[in-house]
Design an enzyme around this catalytic site. Sequence first.
Site, short mmCIF file in Angstrom:
data_model
loop_
_atom_site.label_atom_id
_atom_site.label_comp_id
_atom_site.label_asym_id
_atom_site.label_seq_id
_atom_site.Cartn_x
_atom_site.Cartn_y
_atom_site.Cartn_z
N ASP A 1 -22.90 -3.84 15.55
CA ASP A 1 -22.80 -4.42 14.21
C ASP A 1 -21.95 -3.59 13.26
O ASP A 1 -21.66 -4.04 12.14
CB ASP A 1 -24.21 -4.57 13.61
CG ASP A 1 -25.09 -5.50 14.41
OD1 ASP A 1 -24.58 -6.54 14.87
OD2 ASP A 1 -26.28 -5.20 14.59
N ASP B 1 -28.12 -3.74 12.63
CA ASP B 1 -28.69 -2.44 12.98
C ASP B 1 -27.94 -1.69 14.08
O ASP B 1 -28.03 -0.48 14.18
CB ASP B 1 -30.14 -2.61 13.44
CG ASP B 1 -30.22 -3.12 14.88
OD1 ASP B 1 -29.60 -4.17 15.16
OD2 ASP B 1 -30.87 -2.47 15.70
N ASP C 1 -27.94 -10.03 11.86
CA ASP C 1 -27.98 -9.85 13.30
C ASP C 1 -29.38 -10.23 13.78
O ASP C 1 -30.33 -10.24 12.98
CB ASP C 1 -27.67 -8.38 13.63
CG ASP C 1 -27.91 -8.06 15.09
OD1 ASP C 1 -27.36 -8.76 15.96
OD2 ASP C 1 -28.65 -7.09 15.36
#
Length: 325
Positions: free
Chosen positions: A205, A201, A16
Amino acid sequence: GSAMERLATIDNAVFDKTGTLTLGQPRLLNASSIDPAMLAIAADMAAHSRHPFSKAIAGFAALDGQHKFDAVTEHPGFGIEATDAGSTWRLGRRGWAGWKARTGGEGKHGHGGTVLTKDGIIVATFDFEDALRADASAAIKRLNDVGVSVQMLSGDTAGACAEVSKMLGVDDFVPCLLPSGKVERIETMAKDGYKVLMVGDGLNDTPALSAAHVSIAPATAADIGRNAADFVFLRESLLAVPLALDVSRKAGHLIRQNIAIAIVYNAVAVPIAILGHATPLLAAIAMSASSVLVIGNALRLHGFGANATLQVIQKVGRSAVSYSA
């Protein structure tokens, strides 16, 4: 245990962007150019979310207290929606918040990824900058050096992703993804035979962390993200990711060595014992020696890494990875 074994087999790593490759502490750049009344409303809405962009906007809340909305709802992956006096306010992804953007406001308010809208009309656009996480570029290079392909999946705009991708040397990235889009990407890679590591995080996600072959989250991740991940690294440096991979592969190698040692030992010692050539004292010494040999070989993992230490802590079925230089 099983997470370490799965980590050793990965061939693709997916990161991410916001809060993972970056520190997740964005700064609002264009606050001075936004109508103060609109900025105050956006800040009051942002106070209802833990997203890094929301936190950056929430710092500009008016000193005279929060605006009283009739209802406020957060939509993960999209943004925040509030109703007030019959009007619908949205703060978040342009395509979701500004559903009437083509009929008003598009040219005036630019093409930023995060916008504030009233009844579908864009009334403010927000631009951010976020510092990269320490050693992110070095971590990605180390993953590439050991044969792991790296991709970046993000809900941010193509421009923002391209800038981070260029700085970190990530050739493959997909912008403007919803949480479901990240999951679909990972599932497609899995169907193609890839073993995917997901590093993320945020609340957005969590589905992708669960869908990946193995997953890692920073300690700064949302609680639900940490719970979904197999590992949590406790420092800011992303070097914990390639270090965890190196240790898992080294551990697997040592386990296979110890199995081979045990097979060879038994292949030699058992026939000798059956033929009666081993006295009780010799048998006890041989047994102790084999145990010392296997333990000593396993202890080689303790000294793995000349310039760094890696600590893996098993807790409530999860692992925490702590990196220190």
